[in-house]
Motif scaffolding. Structure first.
Motif, short mmCIF file in Angstrom:
data_model
loop_
_atom_site.label_atom_id
_atom_site.label_comp_id
_atom_site.label_asym_id
_atom_site.label_seq_id
_atom_site.Cartn_x
_atom_site.Cartn_y
_atom_site.Cartn_z
N TYR A 270 -10.98 -24.52 -9.54
CA TYR A 270 -9.81 -24.99 -10.29
C TYR A 270 -8.97 -25.89 -9.39
O TYR A 270 -8.61 -25.51 -8.27
CB TYR A 270 -8.99 -23.81 -10.80
CG TYR A 270 -9.75 -22.98 -11.80
CD1 TYR A 270 -9.68 -23.27 -13.16
CD2 TYR A 270 -10.55 -21.91 -11.40
CE1 TYR A 270 -10.39 -22.51 -14.09
CE2 TYR A 270 -11.26 -21.16 -12.32
CZ TYR A 270 -11.17 -21.46 -13.66
OH TYR A 270 -11.88 -20.73 -14.59
N VAL A 271 -8.68 -27.10 -9.89
CA VAL A 271 -7.96 -28.11 -9.11
C VAL A 271 -6.87 -28.73 -9.97
O VAL A 271 -6.96 -28.72 -11.20
CB VAL A 271 -8.90 -29.21 -8.60
CG1 VAL A 271 -9.94 -28.64 -7.65
CG2 VAL A 271 -9.59 -29.91 -9.76
N PRO A 272 -5.81 -29.29 -9.36
CA PRO A 272 -4.79 -29.96 -10.16
C PRO A 272 -5.35 -31.16 -10.92
O PRO A 272 -5.10 -31.33 -12.12
CB PRO A 272 -3.74 -30.41 -9.12
CG PRO A 272 -3.96 -29.49 -7.96
CD PRO A 272 -5.42 -29.21 -7.93
N VAL A 273 -6.12 -32.00 -10.21
CA VAL A 273 -6.73 -33.19 -10.80
C VAL A 273 -8.16 -33.27 -10.26
O VAL A 273 -8.41 -33.00 -9.09
CB VAL A 273 -5.96 -34.47 -10.41
CG1 VAL A 273 -6.62 -35.70 -11.01
CG2 VAL A 273 -4.50 -34.37 -10.86
N ALA A 274 -9.11 -33.65 -11.11
CA ALA A 274 -10.50 -33.73 -10.66
C ALA A 274 -10.63 -34.76 -9.54
O ALA A 274 -10.04 -35.85 -9.60
CB ALA A 274 -11.40 -34.13 -11.83
N PRO A 275 -11.38 -34.45 -8.49
CA PRO A 275 -11.51 -35.39 -7.38
C PRO A 275 -12.29 -36.64 -7.77
O PRO A 275 -13.21 -36.58 -8.60
CB PRO A 275 -12.28 -34.58 -6.32
CG PRO A 275 -13.00 -33.53 -7.08
CD PRO A 275 -12.13 -33.20 -8.25
N ARG A 276 -11.89 -37.76 -7.18
CA ARG A 276 -12.64 -39.00 -7.36
C ARG A 276 -13.83 -38.99 -6.42
O ARG A 276 -13.92 -38.19 -5.49
CB ARG A 276 -11.75 -40.21 -7.09
CG ARG A 276 -10.57 -40.33 -8.05
CD ARG A 276 -9.78 -41.61 -7.77
NE ARG A 276 -9.19 -41.59 -6.44
CZ ARG A 276 -8.01 -41.08 -6.16
NH1 ARG A 276 -7.29 -40.51 -7.11
NH2 ARG A 276 -7.54 -41.12 -4.92
N ILE B 48 -18.77 -26.21 -11.59
CA ILE B 48 -17.78 -26.68 -12.55
C ILE B 48 -16.45 -26.92 -11.85
O ILE B 48 -15.98 -26.07 -11.08
CB ILE B 48 -17.59 -25.66 -13.69
CG1 ILE B 48 -18.94 -25.37 -14.36
CG2 ILE B 48 -16.58 -26.15 -14.71
CD1 ILE B 48 -18.89 -24.24 -15.37
N VAL B 49 -15.83 -28.06 -12.14
CA VAL B 49 -14.48 -28.36 -11.67
C VAL B 49 -13.57 -28.42 -12.90
O VAL B 49 -13.86 -29.17 -13.85
CB VAL B 49 -14.42 -29.70 -10.91
CG1 VAL B 49 -12.98 -30.06 -10.57
CG2 VAL B 49 -15.27 -29.63 -9.64
N VAL B 50 -12.53 -27.61 -12.90
CA VAL B 50 -11.58 -27.56 -14.03
C VAL B 50 -10.22 -28.04 -13.53
O VAL B 50 -9.70 -27.53 -12.53
CB VAL B 50 -11.46 -26.12 -14.59
CG1 VAL B 50 -10.45 -26.09 -15.74
CG2 VAL B 50 -12.82 -25.61 -15.05
N ASP B 51 -9.63 -29.02 -14.24
CA ASP B 51 -8.32 -29.54 -13.83
C ASP B 51 -7.20 -28.86 -14.60
O ASP B 51 -7.45 -28.05 -15.51
CB ASP B 51 -8.26 -31.06 -13.97
CG ASP B 51 -8.42 -31.55 -15.39
OD1 ASP B 51 -7.93 -30.88 -16.33
OD2 ASP B 51 -9.02 -32.62 -15.60
N GLY C 49 -7.07 -28.64 -18.37
CA GLY C 49 -8.13 -27.90 -19.05
C GLY C 49 -9.44 -28.65 -19.16
O GLY C 49 -10.42 -28.13 -19.68
N GLY C 50 -9.48 -29.90 -18.68
CA GLY C 50 -10.72 -30.67 -18.70
C GLY C 50 -11.66 -30.20 -17.62
O GLY C 50 -11.28 -29.53 -16.66
N ASN C 51 -12.95 -30.55 -17.78
CA ASN C 51 -13.92 -30.10 -16.80
C ASN C 51 -15.01 -31.13 -16.57
O ASN C 51 -15.25 -32.00 -17.40
CB ASN C 51 -14.55 -28.77 -17.24
CG ASN C 51 -15.33 -28.89 -18.54
OD1 ASN C 51 -16.39 -29.49 -18.60
ND2 ASN C 51 -14.78 -28.30 -19.61
N SER C 52 -15.66 -31.03 -15.41
CA SER C 52 -16.89 -31.75 -15.13
C SER C 52 -17.87 -30.75 -14.56
O SER C 52 -17.49 -29.81 -13.85
CB SER C 52 -16.65 -32.90 -14.14
OG SER C 52 -16.09 -32.42 -12.93
N ILE C 53 -19.17 -30.93 -14.91
CA ILE C 53 -20.15 -29.88 -14.65
C ILE C 53 -21.44 -30.49 -14.10
O ILE C 53 -21.93 -31.49 -14.62
CB ILE C 53 -20.46 -29.10 -15.95
CG1 ILE C 53 -19.17 -28.55 -16.59
CG2 ILE C 53 -21.44 -27.96 -15.67
CD1 ILE C 53 -19.39 -27.91 -17.94
N VAL C 54 -21.98 -29.86 -13.06
CA VAL C 54 -23.32 -30.17 -12.56
C VAL C 54 -24.16 -28.91 -12.73
O VAL C 54 -23.82 -27.85 -12.20
CB VAL C 54 -23.30 -30.60 -11.08
CG1 VAL C 54 -24.72 -30.82 -10.57
CG2 VAL C 54 -22.46 -31.86 -10.90
#
Length: 313
Positions: free
Chosen positions: A26-32, A105-108, A111-116
């Motif tokens: 869980y992160v404030p903003v998804a990393p670039r 999974i990275v969740v910002d 509530g959005g997410n990106s998944i590998v």
């Protein structure tokens, strides 16, 4: 969320799909790309689209059997126990040498997410065993997704078709769908992005109409905007969602699919079934994790009875 087993006499549902351990940061903003940041929390949560849909359907009141594979690593027993703990029959869940599937999974904070996803044991499910076919034949519906090899998914759909069992397919991750799979799909359940990838139409209304050329029924989920339902020979139906603050959207679509399978299995009219499934998905996004966020039947019933938008044409 509260757990609860399937309701006695609930609809029989088979799920052929993936079992992954979700490794969630869980992160404030998804990393670039190329960026390192400090997260605020980390959890391991049983998941995978197959496991998610199986648990969602069981908590919603279905009698569910899971078909798939886990590895002989430490995650395998945890995945099996998570399913069994929600009264999912795991006799069809194989244990194979090597690692279980994982999802990173990275969740910002929105509530959005990106998944590998790393398939692991899921990659071994390329065919059915005779026991798997019996489990599908005994069900009132088969839930499918695309985190297993396409050969395994197609084998499941063919078995369902041979035994007259309706199939509900979530086309995620979005890949070109073989004609043979589409021919054996009764309800296609893409989100708006998957529908666009499958058809080339960003407008979900155009995408839904295009998909009806291949399958008899289509439900396109629209996140906070609810869902759209298309059936051959009928006008589209819009089902709005109640406004909620999303904390984690990771398993919203799987919660929707599991609840919809139960509602259809109980014989509810499609608009009512969609509204009930939408209430389940809205509950799930208000909590963190995949299977840990899923509501029990009583919670769905309560949320669905609250005053709010009703399905409309």
């Amino acid at each position: 969320m509260a757990n609860g087993g399937p309701a006695p006499g609930g609809p029989a549902i088979a799920v052929l799909g993936s079992a992954n351990m979700d490794l969630v940061a869980y992160v404030p903003v998804a990393p670039r790309r190329g960026e390192t940041m400090t997260g605020r929390d980390f959890r391991t949560v049983p998941g995978g689209k197959g496991t998610n849909q199986a648990i969602a359907a069981a908590l919603a009141g279905g009698r569910v059997t899971m078909i798939g594979a886990v590895g002989d690593d430490a995650f395998g027993p945890r995945l099996r126990d998570a399913l069994a703990g929600c009264s999912v029959d795991t006799a069809g869940l194989r244990t194979v040498p090597g690692p279980s599937g994982t999802a990173h999974i990275v969740v910002d904070d929105e509530g959005g997410n990106s998944i590998v996803v790393v398939p692991g044991a899921n990659a071994t499910v390329t065919a059915l065993t005779p026991g798997d076919e019996r489990r599908i034949a005994a069900a009132g519906a088969l839930l499918l997704q695309l985190e297993l090899p396409m050969a395994g998914v197609l084998a499941g759909a063919e078995a369902a078709g041979a035994h007259g069992v309706p199939t509900l397919l979530t086309p995620a991750p979005a890949v070109p769908l073989p004609d043979g799979l589409l021919a054996r799909t009764d309800v296609l359940l893409p989100n708006e992005h998957e529908a666009a990838a499958l058809t080339g139409h960003r407008d979900p209304h155009r995408a839904g109409r295009a998909l009806l050329d291949a399958v008899p029924e289509v439900v396109i989920t629209l996140g906070a905007a609810g869902s759209l339902y298309f059936a051959r020979g009928a006008e589209p139906v819009t089902v709005p969602a109640a406004p909620v603050r999303a904390v984690d959207t990771t398993a919203a679509g799987d919660t929707f699919a599991g609840a919809l399978a139960v509602a259809r299995g109980e014989g509810r009219p499609m608009a009512a079934a969609l509204a009930w499934a939408t209430a389940a998905a809205a509950l799930s996004v208000q909590h963190t994790g995949a299977t840990s966020s899923m509501p029990a039947r009583a919670e769905i019933d309560t949320a669905a009875r609250r005053p709010g938008p009703t399905p409309s044409r």
